[in-house]
Design an enzyme around this catalytic site. Structure first.
Site, mmCIF file in Angstrom:
data_model
loop_
_atom_site.group_PDB
_atom_site.id
_atom_site.type_symbol
_atom_site.label_atom_id
_atom_site.label_comp_id
_atom_site.label_asym_id
_atom_site.label_seq_id
_atom_site.Cartn_x
_atom_site.Cartn_y
_atom_site.Cartn_z
ATOM 1 N N ASP A 269 -1.123 -19.538 12.935
ATOM 2 C CA ASP A 269 0.122 -20.030 13.525
ATOM 3 C C ASP A 269 0.174 -19.668 15.009
ATOM 4 O O ASP A 269 0.187 -18.487 15.379
ATOM 5 C CB ASP A 269 1.314 -19.421 12.782
ATOM 6 C CG ASP A 269 2.605 -20.150 13.088
ATOM 7 O OD1 ASP A 269 3.107 -20.007 14.214
ATOM 8 O OD2 ASP A 269 3.100 -20.866 12.195
ATOM 9 N N HIS B 249 0.872 -1.183 0.000
ATOM 10 C CA HIS B 249 0.000 0.000 0.000
ATOM 11 C C HIS B 249 0.904 1.226 0.000
ATOM 12 O O HIS B 249 2.124 1.128 0.172
ATOM 13 C CB HIS B 249 -0.952 0.013 1.200
ATOM 14 C CG HIS B 249 -0.257 -0.003 2.533
ATOM 15 N ND1 HIS B 249 0.372 1.112 3.076
ATOM 16 C CD2 HIS B 249 -0.071 -0.998 3.434
ATOM 17 C CE1 HIS B 249 0.892 0.808 4.240
ATOM 18 N NE2 HIS B 249 0.645 -0.478 4.490
ATOM 19 N N SER C 228 3.305 -5.091 6.762
ATOM 20 C CA SER C 228 2.764 -4.837 5.418
ATOM 21 C C SER C 228 3.826 -5.135 4.372
ATOM 22 O O SER C 228 4.946 -4.634 4.463
ATOM 23 C CB SER C 228 2.323 -3.370 5.300
ATOM 24 O OG SER C 228 1.266 -3.087 6.168
#
Length: 404
Positions: free
Chosen positions: A345, A222, A360
């Site tokens: 996990d 992003h 990210s």
């Protein structure tokens, strides 16, 4: 008409409406153009009930000079839903990374990030507001001074002597003109415009991939945005540097956590050529980071089910963690939300609570291929987050090299 017959007609009409609704929703799932690897047929892993129509019924039709063709997708090879353009392309291989990196960016102008009132004999004033400026506006020139930054803007305001300045600013991709008249601040002993500006940004994210053939890279998934206004930083210049993760704040419901990183002292790894809604892209100047070579999946090859992310929660070495892709959107209006995933996990959940800011760009891998990258965490559920298709990022990296 008898009651039984009326009931049958109503039931048929209701069934027809339901079927029409199913068809409309299914068609909305599909993009107008689909890319497939050369020599491979069109298959939609996320929607196995949608199949290309048999060639004898709806033969593929050539659609362009690029060798593309039009194919009709059907519900269970029976009900035609939508004709899509199919483009054959080479399947690419990249180095999958998952390593943290730092970004230093200088904006193409000075962004308005706040306002303040100036006390004058006439009362409190904000010349910037009076000029029509809003948060997130990008000042691109002041009295003809271009390549504007904080220092140059401050100089122009002091040199004005209180006279009106010609201002050009950018808002929503459009440039506007206005007059800005600074006012004298008796207490500060200087002219002021009643606004706070920012001309640079920095942050920590994750490198998704590097392409050894052209030395390009892609990361973050992003845009880098200003922390106060949320607006994307308009890039003038920038560089990426190595980062070491030295700590983290664990994510909880309603409070996203974050990685804490320290910028390395070894200098820049590469330049930043593009900062757009799909990520940060540029050219590497140092050795290509060592990753794992993997093919890049086409979006329609991604499906709901088990996957892995490659993320760094400490130091500089990434680790694999289990996730589940819960939703695939082939026709998303927001590329940052092509995928919805959940961390499963136990090790990662115990350590971080799920997805953290700074993760990210973490690669998402399924069936041995790079399928996407993590983009955002869900604030109310840090175990869940969104992702972007890897091919979208690779295409953006190619464009950054062409235009940069």
């Amino acid at each position: 008409m008898g009651k039984a017959k009326r009931r049958a007609v109503c039931a048929f009409a209701a069934g027809a409406l339901v079927a029409a609704g199913v068809v409309a929703r299914a068609a909305a799932m599909l993009p107008g153009t689909v890319y497939v690897a050369k020599g491979e047929g069109l298959q939609l892993a996320a929607y196995p009930w949608l199949k290309p129509a048999p060639a004898l019924i709806y033969p593929a039709v050539a659609a362009g000079a690029d060798g593309s063709r039009n194919e009709t997708l059907t519900l269970l090879e029976v009900l035609p839903l939508k004709t899509v353009r199919v483009v054959e392309t080479e399947r690419r291989t990249v180095e999958v990374l998952g390593t943290p990196f730092g970004m230093k960016m200088f904006s193409d102008g000075a962004m308005v990030v706040g306002f303040t009132d100036v006390e004058t004999p006439q009362g409190l004033r904000s010349p910037a507001k009076e000029a029509g400026l809003k948060l997130g506006d990008l000042l691109v020139s002041l009295n003809g001074q271009k390549e504007l930054n904080n220092d140059r803007a401050a100089e122009a305001i002091q040199e004005s002597g209180g006279s009106a300045l010609r201002l050009v600013y950018r808002r929503g991709g459009q440039e506007h003109e206005a007059e800005l008249t600074p006012t004298w601040d008796e207490e500060a002993g200087q002219y002021r415009a009643g606004m706070w500006l920012r001309d640079s940004a920095a942050g920590v994210g994750t490198l998704t991939f590097a392409d050894p053939e052209n030395r390009s890279y892609g990361g973050l998934g992003h845009a880098i945005s200003d922390r106060d206004t949320g607006k994307s930083v308009a890039l003038r210049a920038g560089e990426v540097v190595p980062v070491e993760i030295v700590g983290l704040t664990r994510g909880t419901r309603g409070e996203p956590g974050e990685l804490k990183g320290v910028f390395g002292q070894s200098g820049a790894m590469g330049s930043i050529l593009a900062n757009d809604e799909t990520g940060v892209y540029g050219r590497l100047m140092t050795d290509i980071p060592q990753g794992q070579p993997m093919e890049v999946a086409m979006p329609q090859e991604v499906q709901a089910g088990p996957a892995k992310i490659l993320a760094t929660a400490a130091g500089r070495t990434p680790e694999w963690y289990d996730v589940t892709i819960e939703r695939v959107n082939l026709n998303s209006r927001d590329a940052n939300r092509d995928l919805l995933l959940r961390v499963t996990d136990a090790k990662l959940l115990e350590k971080t609570g799920g997805i953290l800011q700074g993760m990210s760009g973490s690669p998402i891998v399924q069936n041995g291929r790079l399928v996407g990258a993590v983009t955002h965490v869900l604030v109310n559920d840090p175990a869940k987050g969104y992702g972007i298709f890897a091919k979208t990022m690779l295409d953006s990296a190619d464009r950054a090299l062409e235009t940069g």
